[in-house]
Design an enzyme around this catalytic site. Structure first.
Site, PDB file in Angstrom:
ATOM      1  N   GLU A  93       0.851  -1.200   0.000  1.00 37.66           N
ATOM      2  CA  GLU A  93       0.000   0.000   0.000  1.00 37.66           C
ATOM      3  C   GLU A  93       0.874   1.232   0.000  1.00 37.66           C
ATOM      4  OE1 GLU A  93      -2.262  -0.185   3.612  1.00 37.66           O
ATOM      5  OE2 GLU A  93      -2.984  -2.172   3.098  1.00 37.66           O
ATOM      6  N   LYS A 141       2.258   4.530   1.494  1.00 37.28           N
ATOM      7  CA  LYS A 141       2.359   5.033   2.867  1.00 37.28           C
ATOM      8  C   LYS A 141       2.016   6.518   2.828  1.00 37.28           C
ATOM      9  CE  LYS A 141       5.280   4.897   6.942  1.00 37.28           C
ATOM     10  NZ  LYS A 141       5.202   6.302   7.345  1.00 37.28           N
ATOM     11  N   ASP A 162       1.357  10.241   3.796  1.00 35.37           N
ATOM     12  CA  ASP A 162       2.081  11.085   4.743  1.00 35.37           C
ATOM     13  C   ASP A 162       1.125  12.054   5.435  1.00 35.37           C
ATOM     14  OD1 ASP A 162       4.194  11.990   6.125  1.00 35.37           O
ATOM     15  OD2 ASP A 162       5.140  13.072   4.476  1.00 35.37           O
ATOM     16  N   TYR A 202      -6.967   2.100   6.330  1.00 33.74           N
ATOM     17  CA  TYR A 202      -6.113   0.990   5.933  1.00 33.74           C
ATOM     18  C   TYR A 202      -6.197  -0.238   6.835  1.00 33.74           C
ATOM     19  CZ  TYR A 202      -2.923   3.525   9.078  1.00 33.74           C
ATOM     20  OH  TYR A 202      -2.381   4.187  10.136  1.00 33.74           O
ATOM     21  N   LYS A 256      10.895   3.279   3.065  1.00 29.22           N
ATOM     22  CA  LYS A 256      10.935   4.748   3.036  1.00 29.22           C
ATOM     23  C   LYS A 256      11.660   5.217   1.782  1.00 29.22           C
ATOM     24  CE  LYS A 256       9.186   6.182   7.021  1.00 29.22           C
ATOM     25  NZ  LYS A 256       9.957   6.784   8.057  1.00 29.22           N
ATOM     26  N   CYS A 260      32.955  38.228  16.743  1.00 31.68           N
ATOM     27  CA  CYS A 260      31.505  38.011  16.718  1.00 31.68           C
ATOM     28  C   CYS A 260      30.843  39.005  15.761  1.00 31.68           C
ATOM     29  CB  CYS A 260      30.931  38.180  18.130  1.00 31.68           C
ATOM     30  SG  CYS A 260      29.134  38.151  18.162  1.00 31.68           S
ATOM     31  N   CYS A 297      28.621  41.450  18.202  1.00 26.94           N
ATOM     32  CA  CYS A 297      29.135  42.352  19.236  1.00 26.94           C
ATOM     33  C   CYS A 297      30.619  42.636  19.066  1.00 26.94           C
ATOM     34  CB  CYS A 297      28.857  41.798  20.631  1.00 26.94           C
ATOM     35  SG  CYS A 297      29.895  40.385  21.056  1.00 26.94           S
ATOM     36  N   CYS A 305      30.900  33.000  20.653  1.00 22.89           N
ATOM     37  CA  CYS A 305      31.101  34.311  21.247  1.00 22.89           C
ATOM     38  C   CYS A 305      30.884  34.105  22.747  1.00 22.89           C
ATOM     39  CB  CYS A 305      30.060  35.280  20.697  1.00 22.89           C
ATOM     40  SG  CYS A 305      29.980  36.799  21.638  1.00 22.89           S
ATOM     41  N   CYS A 356      26.588  39.846  24.881  1.00 22.66           N
ATOM     42  CA  CYS A 356      26.374  39.898  23.426  1.00 22.66           C
ATOM     43  C   CYS A 356      24.875  40.011  23.130  1.00 22.66           C
ATOM     44  CB  CYS A 356      26.944  38.647  22.770  1.00 22.66           C
ATOM     45  SG  CYS A 356      26.502  38.511  21.028  1.00 22.66           S
TER      46      CYS A 356
END
Ligand code: IVH
Length: 668
Positions: free
Chosen positions: A113, A115, A117, A222, A310, A404, A407, A422, A427
């Site tokens: 069958e 599958k 989703d 199902y 899958k 960073c 800062c 950082c 900051c």
């Protein structure tokens, strides 16, 4: 109209409307124009208004219930809703088949069958009337979403025979409905759904059934949860019975006589998958004979007689236009690929995290490259690899900065970490991200206080730490972009409501290093309130099973900070709950029982109690039940036909009891 003729008319209208609806929604073959259906439905509404006693729960007028629920009730499934084991390739499918043939010999066949989703639901019919619909939940307990499921027009409100039965299937949102819903959301500047599955789940989890009704959901059934009494002896007969009862089943199913046919079916769908009007994420392969299914049985989670193949994730090619940097709440600087927008697995993708510099080196990613993109787990976009032969020579190398980007302080690479951080606690990016985390779904869950609003509030200086959220005033909020009176009122209500959140939400929201949602729950249970946790020593913390050194250090370091002490006082005086409200775990040493603190193994057949019940009782009395005998075992309970575990316990001179003695002690 007198009541007699009204009754007759209502019955005729039910039959006609149900037939038209079945032809339209289940068979996909409408026999009358929509306008005719609507005319008859309105006629029925008029009669029901005149004779309210003729309004029955299975009336076609009753698909959209009027009332909005407070919350969903829990439903215990009569038979558990299991999940499926996975197969990812041909070898996995052949392995699965080998195990089946070992148990069944030659004589068996499969049903394949699609599958679907979406999300698994269970529908209960009592004497033919649709009486309850539930989500899968954890497989044992789900939520009652009957009112929302009634809005799915392919679900019959009454089946033609007065059967009491439970059927299962997958509710989903067709691709077309999903696209329409997302464009409407985008027009209203709302966050679109990531994929049709999330959209379907989101729709069925609404407390107002009118929302689900507007979402054009559909379903494929199902299985029959309990075939006893139906006379059905195979899965395919079960599906045919579902068809006869007026349920919508998926017609692409196929009986396959052996694994070769199964593999052909699977391969065929890898190609044809995009042409379907709904999403599928694989193929389900089931042993057809119910007797053989029974014989093969199930593991704790999934049946041995079925497997889910899958599909590999869809991959597309696009241009990597740039790499942007962002600073997270823990200071980690993450590079993100900015992509030429591209459709993949149902949505448009324009960003993908590149995680860290090592990964960029490893994959040799340059700005200007054409890259292959997929969605990991069909959700999170990911750059798979670079198409080197499409390079022109104009591509640019990417280097992580030394400072960073928010800062300007120097970035560091902590021991054993690939990430750059950082470490400036002031900051602004880290503070902002920490605030976003605090209000997020799994933390304090404050609706209406999303990333955008927090960023604005932070930029305007209206909030600096999480306690400021509880000081926000209406006038301040009204000044923000796109915040009208109504949204401000709702937001203030949501902030107020969050004050009574559980302690574990608060602890998780505070963003203590290494403390995830689960650890937050454990800490709440163990310490009972935030003050006890604040005072806890490292030893007290590591004494808890799930708390390791690293987390204990992080908790102690967090609560040592003076600004944290102040923050907690501010939260308390704002009225934020800091007490644990759920059940406290019982400590082994507090229990007066023989089993407290002992490690116990159960083996052999326990005639009266059963192994699971024995385990549960011993654990309630503070014992720990493990699976194998070792020097650490204090006691072995040996039922009938005990084998190697008993021999090993005797060898190690471990105390051994029989079931009688166990019962005696349990009943003491
Ligand atoms: S049979 C005991 N058949 O896949 C087996 N499941 O992980 C029950 N699903 O939770 C599932 N299409 O939500 C089965 N044709 C199909 C399916 C299907 C989708 C979903 C279902 C289940 C999950 C299995």
């Amino acid at each position: 109209m007198d009541i007699k003729s009204a009754e007759q008319k209502v019955s005729d209208l039910h039959n006609l409307l149900n037939q038209y609806s079945y032809e339209y929604h289940v068979l996909d073959k409408p026999s009358v124009p929509d306008a005719e259906y609507d005319r008859l439905l309105n006629e029925l509404i008029d009669i029901e208004n005149e004779f309210p006693e003729l309004k029955t729960p299975d009336s076609p007028t009753q698909r959209v219930g009027g009332s909005i629920l407070e919350a969903f009730q829990k439903v215990e499934h009569r038979t558990p809703m299991l999940s499926l084991g996975n197969a990812f390739n041909e070898d996995d499918l052949r392995d699965f088949d080998r195990k089946i043939s070992q148990a069944a010999g030659e004589d068996y066949s499969y049903v394949c069958e699609l599958k679907i989703d979406g999300l698994a639901v269970s529908l209960r019919y009592e004497d033919g009337l649709f009486s309850q619909g539930a989500t899968r939940g954890d497989g044992t307990i789900g939520e009652d979403i009957t009112a929302n499921l009634k809005t799915i027009k392919s679900i019959p409100l009454r089946i033609p025979e007065p059967l009491t039965m439970e059927v299962r299937g997958e509710a989903f949102m067709p691709k077309k409905s999903f696209e329409a819903l997302n464009s409407a959301k985008e027009e209203r500047e709302e966050e679109p759904f990531a994929n049709p599955r999330n959209a379907a789940a989101g729709s069925l989890r609404q407390l107002d059934p009118r929302i689900a009704a507007s979402r054009n959901l559909d379903i494929f059934l199902y299985s029959i949860a309990d075939t006893g009494g139906t006379g059905v002896i195979s899965h395919s007969e079960g599906l045919d019975l579902l068809d006869r009862l007026g349920f919508k089943t998926n017609k692409e199913r196929k009986r396959c006589k052996d694994i070769e046919e199964v593999i052909q079916y699977v391969e065929g769908w890898v190609e044809r998958r995009p042409d379907l009007p709904y999403d599928i994420d694989g193929i389900v392969i089931k042993v057809d004979s119910l007797e053989l299914q029974e014989e093969l049985g199930t593991t704790a989670k999934s049946p041995r007689w079925a497997v889910a193949y899958k599909f590999p994730a869809e991959e597309v090619v696009t241009l990597l236009k740039d790499i942007e940097l962002s600073v997270g709440r823990t200071g980690v600087v993450t590079p993100t690929a900015i992509l030429e927008p591209v459709r993949v697995a149902g949505t448009t993708v324009q960003r993908a995290s590149l995680h860290n510099e090592d990964l960029i080196r490893e994959k040799d990613i340059k700005i200007g490259d054409y890259v292959v993109v997929k969605k990991a787990g069909d959700i999170i976009p990911e750059v798979v690899n670079v198409l080197e032969d499409r390079r022109t020579g104009d591509e640019q190398d990417f280097r992580m900065p030394e400072d960073c980007p928010e800062c300007g302080s120097e970035l560091v690479r902590l021991e054993e970490e690939v990430a750059l951080r950082c470490i400036n606690p002031k900051c602004p990016a880290q503070i902002r991200e920490g605030l976003i985390h605090f209000v997020s779904r799994n933390a304090m869950n404050i609706d209406g206080l999303g990333e955008k609003v927090i960023s604005q509030l932070f930029k305007e200086g209206l909030i600096v730490d999480v306690a400021d959220i509880y000081r926000l005033e209406k006038e301040q909020l009204l000044q923000l972009e796109r915040m009208g009176e109504k949204s401000v009122d709702n937001l203030l209500k949501a902030i107020e409501a969050s004050k009574s959140n559980s302690l574990e939400r608060l602890l998780f929201g505070l963003g203590i290093r290494h403390v995830g949602a689960k650890a937050a729950k454990t800490l709440s249970q163990e310490f009972g309130n935030i003050d006890h946790l604040r005072d806890a020593s490292k030893e007290a913390l590591t004494a808890i099973n799930e708390i390791g050194d690293k987390m204990a250090d992080a908790v102690v370091a967090y609560f040592e900070k003076e600004e944290v002490a102040e923050l907690i006082e501010e939260l308390k005086s704002a009225g934020v709950n800091t007490e644990y409200k759920g059940p406290r775990p019982v400590k082994a040493e507090d229990i007066d029982s023989y089993f407290a603190g002992k490690t116990i193994v159960l083996t052999g057949k326990l005639e009266k109690l059963g192994r699971n019940e024995a385990k549960q009782k011993i654990e309630e009395l503070g014992g720990k039940v493990t699976g194998s005998v070792s020097k650490k075992t204090d006691l072995l309970i040996a039922g009938e036909d005990a084998g190697s575990k008993l021999a090993k316990a005797e060898e190690l001179e471990i105390e051994v009891w029989d079931e009688e003695k166990l019962l005696g002690e349990l009943n003491r």
